[in-house]
Write a protein that holds these residues in place. Structure first.
Motif, short mmCIF file in Angstrom:
data_model
loop_
_atom_site.label_atom_id
_atom_site.label_comp_id
_atom_site.label_asym_id
_atom_site.label_seq_id
_atom_site.Cartn_x
_atom_site.Cartn_y
_atom_site.Cartn_z
N ASN A 124 0.82 -1.21 0.00
CA ASN A 124 0.00 0.00 0.00
C ASN A 124 0.86 1.26 0.00
O ASN A 124 0.55 2.24 -0.69
CB ASN A 124 -0.93 0.00 1.22
N VAL A 125 1.94 1.23 0.78
CA VAL A 125 2.83 2.40 0.84
C VAL A 125 3.47 2.66 -0.52
O VAL A 125 3.53 3.80 -1.00
CB VAL A 125 3.89 2.20 1.93
N LEU A 126 3.97 1.61 -1.17
CA LEU A 126 4.59 1.78 -2.48
C LEU A 126 3.58 2.27 -3.52
O LEU A 126 3.91 3.09 -4.39
CB LEU A 126 5.22 0.46 -2.94
N LEU A 127 2.36 1.77 -3.45
CA LEU A 127 1.33 2.18 -4.40
C LEU A 127 1.06 3.68 -4.29
O LEU A 127 1.01 4.40 -5.30
CB LEU A 127 0.05 1.38 -4.16
N VAL A 128 0.89 4.16 -3.06
CA VAL A 128 0.64 5.59 -2.85
C VAL A 128 1.85 6.42 -3.28
O VAL A 128 1.71 7.47 -3.93
CB VAL A 128 0.28 5.86 -1.38
N CYS A 129 3.04 5.95 -2.95
CA CYS A 129 4.25 6.68 -3.28
C CYS A 129 4.43 6.82 -4.79
O CYS A 129 4.66 7.91 -5.32
CB CYS A 129 5.46 5.98 -2.66
N ILE A 130 4.32 5.70 -5.51
CA ILE A 130 4.53 5.72 -6.96
C ILE A 130 3.46 6.57 -7.66
O ILE A 130 3.75 7.37 -8.55
CB ILE A 130 4.54 4.29 -7.51
N ALA A 131 2.19 6.40 -7.25
CA ALA A 131 1.11 7.15 -7.88
C ALA A 131 1.26 8.65 -7.66
O ALA A 131 1.11 9.45 -8.59
CB ALA A 131 -0.24 6.68 -7.34
N SER A 132 1.60 9.04 -6.43
CA SER A 132 1.71 10.47 -6.14
C SER A 132 2.91 11.09 -6.86
O SER A 132 2.83 12.21 -7.38
CB SER A 132 1.82 10.70 -4.64
N ILE A 133 4.04 10.38 -6.90
CA ILE A 133 5.21 10.91 -7.60
C ILE A 133 4.94 11.04 -9.10
O ILE A 133 5.32 12.03 -9.74
CB ILE A 133 6.44 10.03 -7.33
N ALA A 134 4.26 10.04 -9.67
CA ALA A 134 3.94 10.09 -11.10
C ALA A 134 3.02 11.28 -11.41
O ALA A 134 3.24 12.02 -12.38
CB ALA A 134 3.28 8.78 -11.54
#
Length: 407
Positions: A148-158
């Motif tokens: 979940n943390v990686l999903l939020v991180c990648i989506a927000s950075i993109a």
């Protein structure tokens, strides 16, 4: 042009809707698992605060101006508080099994706010803070937590990166539009100079040389000023010249012909403007019915015809050395007004137009083709050595002509 980029406002609207929907989702999960909480009232109190905060700040998240960084920091604090409060009000079994935190996916909205507002770097910082809070709440690096943390991180950075690219593109577009507007204004000023000041200076130079004496010196000075102005025009630095605009005031040729001036608004009969050019060596053929065009377009079309006739008068000579005969044909087609200017002169040698433009002589490039381009039309020139020259000017009949002139 709007100062804000077109892609930004839809993102804020989407973020507002996301926050409200995910708040409802968090409340639904709480109601569904009410009996499984260790302290259901504590969880309910936090979710009540979350709901009030979300609804009270709907307008703050609706635009970049209202959504400030201090507000985003407070929003992120609400999300992180809910994540860290989860192990206090929930059971260890539910947390170990991958159960949701109190704010659930509402937390991603706080991170996405940083992405839209500040770009990918702010998004990375906010998502890292949320990730640390989730790891602390889960008591370690559980698989679901890391996912979940990686999903939020990648989506927000993109999303933050896309926003930055869009902002750069918007600035580039705005700069290009400003350059285009400045170029069009320089071309308009250059046409005005060509149709007024340069024509007068050339006439003074010729007359002064013919008269002689002190007039010859005046003609020489006029020739020097004409050359200097042509250099400015060809280099794209055209100064504002006091006096009436060519095409918006009556045009006066060396022979004394005056083209009438249409009203400043509404439509104008093109026949009335072009008939003023008729004379002993210029024949004018027109339709029997009025040929209306918006006043601005009619003025520019008449000025382009005047520039074509000036070229005939100055450069075209008949077999005996006299001024060439010219014909103007006005046609009213279903989708366009077409004016054809033809002469019986010797024609234009190949490459002469390109050489003239390089020398700063912009009669065809600016006064004719430039005007028609600004009207959304076209100017086609056909010249055969020994058979004269024909210029076809075509102006479309649409409601955008005046808009093009204003841009």
């Amino acid at each position: 042009m709007a100062a804000k980029m077109s892609v930004e406002q839809p993102l804020w609207s989407a973020l507002t809707a996301y926050r409200v929907l995910t708040m409802g989702y968090a409340l639904a999960l709480y109601v569904h698992a009410y009996g499984e909480y260790v302290h259901p009232l504590g969880a309910g109190a936090y979710l009540a605060v979350l709901a009030v905060w979300t609804l009270a700040t709907v307008r703050r998240v609706s635009s970049a101006e209202r959504c400030t960084f201090p507000f985003l920091a407070a929003d992120l604090a609400v999300a992180v508080t809910g994540v860290l409060l989860t192990p206090v009000v929930d059971t260890a079994e539910r947390i170990d099994a991958g159960g949701p935190t109190l704010p659930t996916i509402w937390t991603a909205g706080a991170v996405l706010g940083f992405a839209v507002k500040g770009g990918w770097r702010w998004a990375a910082g906010a998502s890292a803070l949320v990730g640390v809070a989730n790891v602390v709440a889960a008591g370690g690096f559980a698989q679901d937590t890391v996912h979940n943390v990686l999903l939020v991180c990648i989506a927000s950075i993109a999303i933050g990166y896309v926003v930055e690219v869009a902002r750069d593109s918007e600035r580039t577009l705005a700069r290009a539009l400003r350059i285009e507007a400045a170029t069009r204004e320089r071309e308009r000023l250059a046409r005005d100079i060509h149709d007024s000041v340069l024509q007068v200076l050339a006439m003074v130079q010729r007359r002064g040389a013919a008269i002689g004496g002190e007039a010859a010196e005046l003609g020489r000075l006029a020739g020097e000023q004409e050359a200097a102005l042509r250099t400015l025009v060809s280099s794209g630095v055209a100064p504002e010249v006091p006096g009436p605009r060519a095409g918006s005031a009556p045009e006066v040729s060396e022979a004394g012909a005056v083209a009438g001036e249409p009203p400043s608004g509404g439509t104008c009969d093109v026949r009335a403007l072009l008939s003023a050019y008729a004379g002993t060596r210029v024949s004018f053929a027109e339709p029997g019915a009025p040929v209306p065009l918006p006043a601005g377009a009619a003025r520019e079309l008449a000025a382009a015809v005047g520039a074509a006739l000036d070229n005939v008068r100055k450069h075209a000579r008949g077999p005996a050395g006299e001024e060439a005969q010219a014909w103007i044909l006005l046609e009213d087609e279903p989708d366009a007004v077409v004016v054809t200017v033809r002469d019986d002169g010797p024609g234009i040698p190949p490459g002469r137009l390109e050489d003239a433009e390089a020398e700063g002589r912009m009669g065809v490039a600016l006064s004719i083709r430039g005007r028609l381009r600004d009207l959304g039309g076209s100017a086609e020139l056909v010249s055969v050595p020994g058979q004269g020259t024909e210029v076809e000017l075509r102006v479309p009949k649409d409601d955008q002509q005046d808009d093009r002139r204003d841009r």
